[in-house]
Design a protein around this motif. Structure first.
Motif, mmCIF file in Angstrom:
data_model
loop_
_atom_site.group_PDB
_atom_site.id
_atom_site.type_symbol
_atom_site.label_atom_id
_atom_site.label_comp_id
_atom_site.label_asym_id
_atom_site.label_seq_id
_atom_site.Cartn_x
_atom_site.Cartn_y
_atom_site.Cartn_z
ATOM 1 N N THR A 159 -58.233 -24.355 34.808
ATOM 2 C CA THR A 159 -58.657 -23.238 33.953
ATOM 3 C C THR A 159 -59.873 -22.544 34.537
ATOM 4 O O THR A 159 -59.951 -21.325 34.585
ATOM 5 C CB THR A 159 -58.994 -23.765 32.547
ATOM 6 N N CYS A 160 -60.828 -23.350 34.973
ATOM 7 C CA CYS A 160 -62.052 -22.804 35.547
ATOM 8 C C CYS A 160 -62.035 -23.016 37.054
ATOM 9 O O CYS A 160 -61.855 -24.130 37.515
ATOM 10 C CB CYS A 160 -63.259 -23.491 34.926
ATOM 11 N N PRO A 161 -62.170 -21.979 37.791
ATOM 12 C CA PRO A 161 -61.986 -22.051 39.246
ATOM 13 C C PRO A 161 -63.234 -22.389 40.042
ATOM 14 O O PRO A 161 -63.197 -22.344 41.266
ATOM 15 C CB PRO A 161 -61.532 -20.628 39.573
ATOM 16 N N VAL A 162 -64.305 -22.722 39.374
ATOM 17 C CA VAL A 162 -65.579 -22.839 40.086
ATOM 18 C C VAL A 162 -65.607 -24.069 40.980
ATOM 19 O O VAL A 162 -65.151 -25.143 40.595
ATOM 20 C CB VAL A 162 -66.744 -22.890 39.084
ATOM 21 N N LYS A 163 -66.131 -23.884 42.158
ATOM 22 C CA LYS A 163 -66.310 -24.984 43.095
ATOM 23 C C LYS A 163 -67.758 -25.031 43.542
ATOM 24 O O LYS A 163 -68.478 -24.041 43.426
ATOM 25 C CB LYS A 163 -65.411 -24.793 44.322
ATOM 26 N N LYS A 209 -65.176 -29.724 42.167
ATOM 27 C CA LYS A 209 -64.548 -28.688 41.355
ATOM 28 C C LYS A 209 -65.006 -28.897 39.930
ATOM 29 O O LYS A 209 -65.276 -30.029 39.514
ATOM 30 C CB LYS A 209 -63.026 -28.805 41.406
ATOM 31 N N CYS A 210 -65.059 -27.820 39.208
ATOM 32 C CA CYS A 210 -65.371 -27.927 37.787
ATOM 33 C C CYS A 210 -64.283 -28.755 37.125
ATOM 34 O O CYS A 210 -63.098 -28.605 37.407
ATOM 35 C CB CYS A 210 -65.453 -26.544 37.156
ATOM 36 N N SER A 211 -64.690 -29.646 36.232
ATOM 37 C CA SER A 211 -63.724 -30.540 35.599
ATOM 38 C C SER A 211 -62.725 -29.789 34.742
ATOM 39 O O SER A 211 -61.699 -30.334 34.376
ATOM 40 C CB SER A 211 -64.458 -31.565 34.735
ATOM 41 N N GLU A 251 -67.463 -18.201 39.021
ATOM 42 C CA GLU A 251 -68.200 -18.203 37.755
ATOM 43 C C GLU A 251 -67.408 -18.962 36.712
ATOM 44 O O GLU A 251 -66.184 -18.836 36.629
ATOM 45 C CB GLU A 251 -68.449 -16.777 37.285
ATOM 46 N N HIS A 252 -68.112 -19.723 35.917
ATOM 47 C CA HIS A 252 -67.445 -20.495 34.863
ATOM 48 C C HIS A 252 -66.925 -19.559 33.775
ATOM 49 O O HIS A 252 -67.572 -18.574 33.430
ATOM 50 C CB HIS A 252 -68.419 -21.503 34.256
ATOM 51 N N ASN A 253 -65.766 -19.902 33.250
ATOM 52 C CA ASN A 253 -65.219 -19.105 32.160
ATOM 53 C C ASN A 253 -65.253 -19.881 30.855
ATOM 54 O O ASN A 253 -64.384 -19.780 30.020
ATOM 55 C CB ASN A 253 -63.788 -18.670 32.479
ATOM 56 N N HIS A 254 -66.274 -20.682 30.689
ATOM 57 C CA HIS A 254 -66.386 -21.511 29.483
ATOM 58 C C HIS A 254 -67.853 -21.843 29.277
ATOM 59 O O HIS A 254 -68.708 -21.474 30.084
ATOM 60 C CB HIS A 254 -65.583 -22.796 29.639
ATOM 61 N N GLN A 255 -68.143 -22.557 28.220
ATOM 62 C CA GLN A 255 -69.523 -22.900 27.911
ATOM 63 C C GLN A 255 -69.938 -24.185 28.619
ATOM 64 O O GLN A 255 -69.102 -24.893 29.166
ATOM 65 C CB GLN A 255 -69.686 -23.075 26.393
HETATM 66 ZN ZN LIG Z 1 -66.350 -24.401 34.843
#
Ligand SMILES: [Zn+2]
Length: 288
Positions: free
Chosen positions: A178-182, A172-174, A202-206
């Motif tokens: 907040t960010c749901p990406v797997k 999972k995204c660290s 999709e990531h919602n951050h940089q």
């Molecule tokens: Zn992410």
DNA sequence: CGTTTTTGACCCGCGC
DNA sequence: GCGCGGGTCAAAAACG
């Protein structure tokens, strides 16, 4: 559908519309020619020629089968796309009522597709999160199942899977939740220098570490988009380095196996067709 | 000490 | 119901 004697079958498909992943027949011809002039004793020339022609014929047959399957898969995805669009435009609210109706219509085995699909409208929303697969050539048999893609991941599971001796790792995204990406990462069975990473969402951050993106020099990766909308037609081949002939067949096998997975998983609604397709293509793989 | 990895348990959908 | 395969949780361990 019976294309048992498929060499006789001439479909109306456009056979030029697909990239050819198969060994070309002219390669066989040149191979044969060089053998003929050098190695093969003259007495055997005729026999070798016959075998070569037979091989070419079977090759062509397999080629056509492959094209038919690709064509089918394309059509299937087109249909799925349209259906998906239709379902989003017409939110199915009659699902509960429809249940009893379909029981009545049962023996008409209705392909009217509206009734059938309204029963599980949620599924079409679940397939929405964007899924993409990435083939990454990673440094020789590096056991770390880590693909350096610039994001920071927290591993939350690892499982052995049925048809692959290598384990599959779950990340999972660290920045969760907040960010749901797997993503799932698993080494390919058919080319042990390739790992397959499946991203979801999709990531919602940089990028957390922008400078760390050492897109390691030697990775040619293949990115495909798995969302219903842009499924097969938009397979993009991003081969940053030309493939050497040695690893070529390995990569081909990985790619072909990938195609097999794609198609078979998409055609599960018709088990007999699925079996036919699977056997046809695995024959294809065995040949190369 | 905060974060990540490990790893068995758990869950869930599916086919029998 | 049961077993199986895939996906996730979470407690403990490992890491830096
Ligand atoms: Zn992410």
């Amino acid at each position: 559908m019976e294309y048992r004697s498929s060499s006789l079958v001439h479909t109306s498909l456009d056979l030029n519309s697909f990239p050819n992943y198969l060994p070309a027949n002219h390669e066989l011809q040149t191979m044969f020619n060089s053998y003929e002039s050098n190695i093969i004793p003259p007495a055997k020339h005729e026999e070798v020629g016959d075998l070569t022609r037979e091989l070419q014929r079977v090759n062509l047959e397999n080629e056509n089968l492959m094209k038919m399957v690709k064509e089918m898969y394309k059509d299937y995805n087109l249909l799925q796309m349209r259906l998906s669009d239709y379902m989003t435009k017409n939110p199915p609210q009659l699902a509960d009522k429809q249940k009893s109706d379909t029981l009545i219509n049962e023996n008409s085995n209705s392909n009217s597709s509206y009734e059938n699909t309204c029963q599980n409208p949620i599924k079409y929303q679940q397939t929405r999160p964007k899924i993409s697969k990435v083939f990454v050539r990673v440094e020789a048999s590096d056991t770390s199942l880590v693909v350096n893609d610039g994001y920071k991941w927290r591993k939350y599971g690892q499982k052995v899977t049925r048809d692959n001796p290598y384990p599959r790792a779950y990340f999972k995204c660290s920045y969760a939740p907040t960010c749901p990406v797997k993503k799932k990462v698993q080494r390919s069975t058919y080319d042990k220098t390739i790992v397959v990473a499946t991203y979801e969402g999709e990531h919602n951050h940089q990028y957390p570490s922008r400078h760390e993106i050492v897109m390691s020099p030697c990775l040619n990766h293949i990115v495909t988009n798995d969302s219903p909308r842009l499924a097969i037609p938009t397979i993009t081949l991003d081969l940053t380095t030309p493939i050497k002939s040695g690893s070529h067949t390995e990569t081909q096998m990985a790619l072909q196996q990938f195609l097999v997975d794609q198609m078979t998983s998409s055609l599960t609604k018709d088990p007999s067709l699925k079996a036919a397709v699977a056997s046809a293509i695995s024959g294809q793989i065995a040949k190369s």
